[in-house]
Enzyme design. Sequence first.
Site, PDB file in Angstrom:
ATOM      1  N   THR A 187       0.813  -1.214   0.000  1.00 45.01           N
ATOM      2  CA  THR A 187       0.000   0.000   0.000  1.00 45.01           C
ATOM      3  C   THR A 187       0.851   1.271   0.000  1.00 45.01           C
ATOM      4  O   THR A 187       1.918   1.310   0.617  1.00 45.01           O
ATOM      5  CB  THR A 187      -0.921  -0.010   1.242  1.00 45.01           C
ATOM      6  OG1 THR A 187      -1.601  -1.265   1.262  1.00 45.01           O
ATOM      7  CG2 THR A 187      -1.926   1.115   1.209  1.00 45.01           C
ATOM      8  N   GLU A 188       0.342   2.283  -0.694  1.00 42.92           N
ATOM      9  CA  GLU A 188       1.021   3.595  -0.765  1.00 42.92           C
ATOM     10  C   GLU A 188       0.001   4.678  -0.427  1.00 42.92           C
ATOM     11  O   GLU A 188      -1.204   4.418  -0.447  1.00 42.92           O
ATOM     12  CB  GLU A 188       1.546   3.807  -2.191  1.00 42.92           C
ATOM     13  CG  GLU A 188       2.536   2.731  -2.597  1.00 42.92           C
ATOM     14  CD  GLU A 188       3.170   2.971  -3.960  1.00 42.92           C
ATOM     15  OE1 GLU A 188       2.742   3.903  -4.681  1.00 42.92           O
ATOM     16  OE2 GLU A 188       4.105   2.219  -4.275  1.00 42.92           O
ATOM     17  N   PHE A 199       0.793   2.412   5.912  1.00 39.83           N
ATOM     18  CA  PHE A 199       0.010   1.388   6.650  1.00 39.83           C
ATOM     19  C   PHE A 199       0.737   0.043   6.683  1.00 39.83           C
ATOM     20  O   PHE A 199       0.095  -1.004   6.558  1.00 39.83           O
ATOM     21  CB  PHE A 199      -1.372   1.158   6.020  1.00 39.83           C
ATOM     22  CG  PHE A 199      -2.226   2.366   5.804  1.00 39.83           C
ATOM     23  CD1 PHE A 199      -2.220   3.421   6.697  1.00 39.83           C
ATOM     24  CD2 PHE A 199      -3.087   2.431   4.704  1.00 39.83           C
ATOM     25  CE1 PHE A 199      -3.030   4.525   6.502  1.00 39.83           C
ATOM     26  CE2 PHE A 199      -3.902   3.528   4.499  1.00 39.83           C
ATOM     27  CZ  PHE A 199      -3.876   4.587   5.394  1.00 39.83           C
ATOM     28  N   GLY A 233      -7.081  -7.006   1.517  1.00 40.93           N
ATOM     29  CA  GLY A 233      -8.095  -6.799   0.466  1.00 40.93           C
ATOM     30  C   GLY A 233      -9.400  -6.414   1.124  1.00 40.93           C
ATOM     31  O   GLY A 233      -9.891  -7.157   1.989  1.00 40.93           O
ATOM     32  N   GLY A 251      -4.232   1.654  -2.653  1.00 35.88           N
ATOM     33  CA  GLY A 251      -4.280   0.472  -1.804  1.00 35.88           C
ATOM     34  C   GLY A 251      -4.931  -0.668  -2.573  1.00 35.88           C
ATOM     35  O   GLY A 251      -4.263  -1.600  -3.017  1.00 35.88           O
ATOM     36  N   SER A 252      -6.229  -0.536  -2.800  1.00 30.31           N
ATOM     37  CA  SER A 252      -6.947  -1.608  -3.497  1.00 30.31           C
ATOM     38  C   SER A 252      -6.421  -1.800  -4.916  1.00 30.31           C
ATOM     39  O   SER A 252      -6.328  -2.920  -5.406  1.00 30.31           O
ATOM     40  CB  SER A 252      -8.445  -1.283  -3.562  1.00 30.31           C
ATOM     41  OG  SER A 252      -8.956  -1.099  -2.272  1.00 30.31           O
ATOM     42  N   GLU A 308      -3.474 -15.669   2.402  1.00 30.48           N
ATOM     43  CA  GLU A 308      -3.592 -14.417   3.164  1.00 30.48           C
ATOM     44  C   GLU A 308      -5.040 -14.223   3.638  1.00 30.48           C
ATOM     45  O   GLU A 308      -5.302 -13.925   4.802  1.00 30.48           O
ATOM     46  CB  GLU A 308      -3.158 -13.241   2.282  1.00 30.48           C
ATOM     47  CG  GLU A 308      -3.464 -11.897   2.901  1.00 30.48           C
ATOM     48  CD  GLU A 308      -2.911 -10.713   2.105  1.00 30.48           C
ATOM     49  OE1 GLU A 308      -2.125 -10.926   1.174  1.00 30.48           O
ATOM     50  OE2 GLU A 308      -3.287  -9.575   2.437  1.00 30.48           O
ATOM     51  N   ARG A 309      -5.975 -14.440   2.744  1.00 28.57           N
ATOM     52  CA  ARG A 309      -7.377 -14.207   3.096  1.00 28.57           C
ATOM     53  C   ARG A 309      -7.906 -15.279   4.033  1.00 28.57           C
ATOM     54  O   ARG A 309      -8.696 -14.996   4.931  1.00 28.57           O
ATOM     55  CB  ARG A 309      -8.198 -14.103   1.813  1.00 28.57           C
ATOM     56  CG  ARG A 309      -7.975 -12.732   1.252  1.00 28.57           C
ATOM     57  CD  ARG A 309      -8.081 -12.534  -0.185  1.00 28.57           C
ATOM     58  NE  ARG A 309      -7.471 -11.219  -0.478  1.00 28.57           N
ATOM     59  CZ  ARG A 309      -7.402 -10.688  -1.670  1.00 28.57           C
ATOM     60  NH1 ARG A 309      -7.881 -11.333  -2.707  1.00 28.57           N
ATOM     61  NH2 ARG A 309      -6.844  -9.505  -1.841  1.00 28.57           N
ATOM     62  N   GLU A 312     -15.093  -5.100  -0.014  1.00 26.08           N
ATOM     63  CA  GLU A 312     -15.682  -4.771  -1.320  1.00 26.08           C
ATOM     64  C   GLU A 312     -14.883  -5.457  -2.429  1.00 26.08           C
ATOM     65  O   GLU A 312     -15.456  -6.013  -3.371  1.00 26.08           O
ATOM     66  CB  GLU A 312     -15.695  -3.248  -1.534  1.00 26.08           C
ATOM     67  CG  GLU A 312     -16.652  -2.478  -0.618  1.00 26.08           C
ATOM     68  CD  GLU A 312     -16.160  -2.391   0.832  1.00 26.08           C
ATOM     69  OE1 GLU A 312     -14.940  -2.435   1.067  1.00 26.08           O
ATOM     70  OE2 GLU A 312     -17.019  -2.298   1.737  1.00 26.08           O
TER      71      GLU A 312
HETATM   72  C1  LIG Z   1      -3.889  -1.666  10.472  1.00 20.69           C
HETATM   73  C2  LIG Z   1      -3.561  -1.820   9.017  1.00 20.69           C
HETATM   74  C3  LIG Z   1      -2.543  -2.671   8.631  1.00 20.69           C
HETATM   75  C4  LIG Z   1      -2.188  -2.784   7.292  1.00 20.69           C
HETATM   76  N1  LIG Z   1      -1.113  -3.572   6.943  1.00 20.69           N
HETATM   77  C5  LIG Z   1      -0.661  -3.521   5.664  1.00 20.69           C
HETATM   78  C6  LIG Z   1       0.570  -4.181   5.300  1.00 20.69           C
HETATM   79  O1  LIG Z   1       1.218  -4.813   6.126  1.00 20.69           O
HETATM   80  N2  LIG Z   1       1.006  -4.061   4.033  1.00 20.69           N
HETATM   81  C7  LIG Z   1       0.325  -3.354   3.082  1.00 20.69           C
HETATM   82  O2  LIG Z   1       0.784  -3.279   1.963  1.00 20.69           O
HETATM   83  N3  LIG Z   1      -0.846  -2.742   3.384  1.00 20.69           N
HETATM   84  C8  LIG Z   1      -1.345  -2.797   4.642  1.00 20.69           C
HETATM   85  N4  LIG Z   1      -2.507  -2.151   4.979  1.00 20.69           N
HETATM   86  C9  LIG Z   1      -3.228  -1.417   3.964  1.00 20.69           C
HETATM   87  C10 LIG Z   1      -4.501  -2.108   3.504  1.00 20.69           C
HETATM   88  O3  LIG Z   1      -4.207  -3.288   2.824  1.00 20.69           O
HETATM   89  C11 LIG Z   1      -5.256  -1.076   2.637  1.00 20.69           C
HETATM   90  O4  LIG Z   1      -5.706  -0.057   3.515  1.00 20.69           O
HETATM   91  C12 LIG Z   1      -6.413  -1.703   1.897  1.00 20.69           C
HETATM   92  O5  LIG Z   1      -5.948  -2.559   0.878  1.00 20.69           O
HETATM   93  C13 LIG Z   1      -7.326  -0.638   1.258  1.00 20.69           C
HETATM   94  O6  LIG Z   1      -6.594   0.279   0.524  1.00 20.69           O
HETATM   95  P1  LIG Z   1      -6.822   1.840   0.768  1.00 20.69           P
HETATM   96  O7  LIG Z   1      -6.668   2.094   2.209  1.00 20.69           O
HETATM   97  O8  LIG Z   1      -5.948   2.567  -0.182  1.00 20.69           O
HETATM   98  O9  LIG Z   1      -8.331   2.086   0.404  1.00 20.69           O
HETATM   99  P2  LIG Z   1      -8.912   2.420  -1.051  1.00 20.69           P
HETATM  100  O10 LIG Z   1      -8.382   1.453  -2.036  1.00 20.69           O
HETATM  101  O11 LIG Z   1      -8.750   3.873  -1.284  1.00 20.69           O
HETATM  102  O12 LIG Z   1     -10.456   2.098  -0.800  1.00 20.69           O
HETATM  103  C14 LIG Z   1     -11.352   3.002  -0.169  1.00 20.69           C
HETATM  104  C15 LIG Z   1     -12.747   2.416  -0.261  1.00 20.69           C
HETATM  105  O13 LIG Z   1     -13.103   2.245  -1.647  1.00 20.69           O
HETATM  106  C16 LIG Z   1     -13.468   0.917  -1.878  1.00 20.69           C
HETATM  107  N5  LIG Z   1     -13.078   0.456  -3.213  1.00 20.69           N
HETATM  108  C17 LIG Z   1     -11.868   0.564  -3.807  1.00 20.69           C
HETATM  109  N6  LIG Z   1     -11.885  -0.018  -5.012  1.00 20.69           N
HETATM  110  C18 LIG Z   1     -13.136  -0.520  -5.196  1.00 20.69           C
HETATM  111  C19 LIG Z   1     -13.791  -1.248  -6.245  1.00 20.69           C
HETATM  112  N7  LIG Z   1     -13.150  -1.626  -7.357  1.00 20.69           N
HETATM  113  N8  LIG Z   1     -15.102  -1.574  -6.066  1.00 20.69           N
HETATM  114  C20 LIG Z   1     -15.752  -1.234  -4.937  1.00 20.69           C
HETATM  115  N9  LIG Z   1     -15.194  -0.551  -3.912  1.00 20.69           N
HETATM  116  C21 LIG Z   1     -13.895  -0.199  -4.043  1.00 20.69           C
HETATM  117  C22 LIG Z   1     -12.738   0.100  -0.809  1.00 20.69           C
HETATM  118  O14 LIG Z   1     -13.335  -1.150  -0.618  1.00 20.69           O
HETATM  119  C23 LIG Z   1     -12.840   1.027   0.383  1.00 20.69           C
HETATM  120  O15 LIG Z   1     -14.071   0.860   1.014  1.00 20.69           O
HETATM  121  C24 LIG Z   1      -2.916  -2.064   6.312  1.00 20.69           C
HETATM  122  C25 LIG Z   1      -3.975  -1.240   6.695  1.00 20.69           C
HETATM  123  C26 LIG Z   1      -4.290  -1.103   8.019  1.00 20.69           C
HETATM  124  C27 LIG Z   1      -5.398  -0.179   8.393  1.00 20.69           C
END
Ligand SMILES: Cc1cc2nc3c(=O)[nH]c(=O)nc-3n(C[C@H](O)[C@H](O)[C@H](O)COP(=O)(O)OP(=O)(O)OC[C@H]3O[C@@H](n4cnc5c(N)ncnc54)[C@H](O)[C@@H]3O)c2cc1C
Length: 385
Positions: free
Chosen positions: A126-127, A156, A366, A131-132, A244-245, A369
């Site tokens: 994640t950056e 994160f 992941g 993220g997603s 992972e999941r 959603e």
């Molecule tokens: C405590 C914690 C630990 C973590 N540990 C790690 C780690 O070790 N390594 C790492 O790499 N990351 C880590 N993460 C990051 C985590 O994997 C991401 O926060 C997550 O993948 C979501 O990405 P984002 O925060 O950028 O949200 P976004 O991708 O910006 O999503 C925001 C919202 O939009 C929704 N959304 C996005 N795309 C779609 C779509 N196509 N259809 C429908 N809805 C969508 C999402 O479901 C979410 O509800 C961690 C996060 C937390 C909070």
Amino acid sequence: MRREIFTEEHEMFRAQVRRFVESEIEPKIPEWNRAGMSDRESWRKMGAAGFLGPNAPVEYGGAGVDFIYDAIVVEELSRVRAHGLMMGLHSDICLPYLTSYGSDEQKKRYVPGAISGDVILAIAMTEPGTGSDLAAVQTTARREGDSYVLNGSKLFISNGQIADLIIVVAKTDPKAKPAHRGVSLILVDADAPGFVRGRKLDKLGFRGQDTSELFFEDCRVPAGNLLGREGNGFKMLMEKLQQERLTTAVGSLASARRCLDDTVVYTKQRRAFGQPIAAFQNTQFKLAEMATEVEVGQAFVDRCLAAHVRGDDIVTEVSMAKWWVTDLLKRVTSQCLQLHGGYGFMMEFPVATDYADAAVQSIYAGTNEIMKVIIARRMGLEPRE
Ligand SMILES: Cc1cc2nc3c(=O)[nH]c(=O)nc-3n(C[C@H](O)[C@H](O)[C@H](O)COP(=O)(O)OP(=O)(O)OC[C@H]3O[C@@H](n4cnc5c(N)ncnc54)[C@H](O)[C@@H]3O)c2cc1C
């Protein structure tokens, strides 16, 4: 109901893990919560006891046993709320990248340490900007002679402060089309020049766990730190998502069960209107509903575990398990908190931390959603070019 996936050896192993976790790990949790991170000694003790990556190959220090042993460790740590370790991330999410895709040299260098607890692992996908949408990462790894030079930032990242080795998702070909073909995995040692740990982030839950920003500023690592092949990073990530999941679902279900068990005890003790609150029909119905859902969830997770151990492709099913179980955990912790009344809002009651800790489970590994996007795609519902 008796769970049918365990052999006698599994049950003996669980008893061993439980004894160890209760005596060596559980007492450390308040200290981790104060410090905002776990301590190295606990990792080493976990390693010495053989509880880090039991599934890993024997030749590199693992026990070479099936993944159910790993799932047992995850369940026992979740049962005592030892989220500070993020052990599942280390053993069942990061380590398999090394054992599956690492060269012999990489395996020899890192795997024994990961199993002994001397090399704590993290994965940085994640950056700040993505993220997603993993293929949109901006961190780059430019080949320069015998090195890769990394630039970018990650956000994160679990174990971000304590990790010794970070598996970094970076673009070796930022112009690749489609974008995911430019993604590679690079191993970055924590002492690599240009690697900088940022803030330990202040979080709602998982207070004893270090989640961090990481920066790569002309960070130079040997070219031999490429994991697998250049441009193959996305494929490797996809291949490892099943475990992972599943790990997330296994841990979340164990957390839901613990929260429910504690709430049953509480409602039998707490009295209102001259009787235990457990005597009210509303309390009984809520607890009965939650107990039912936990059992239903367990049956599904156990089927997934058995199929995963067989080596089946169950990406659809683990995606179902991940979203359903983590949503269940949120429902259970919220309803259990309500049954505690005002005490449920007090941090000294575990149900309050359960409620806060549950929130992240539907977000990381992941988002839920994204789980539904995957399920829908695998149902043939989403035409994509
Ligand atoms: C405590 C914690 C630990 C973590 N540990 C790690 C780690 O070790 N390594 C790492 O790499 N990351 C880590 N993460 C990051 C985590 O994997 C991401 O926060 C997550 O993948 C979501 O990405 P984002 O925060 O950028 O949200 P976004 O991708 O910006 O999503 C925001 C919202 O939009 C929704 N959304 C996005 N795309 C779609 C779509 N196509 N259809 C429908 N809805 C969508 C999402 O479901 C979410 O509800 C961690 C996060 C937390 C909070």
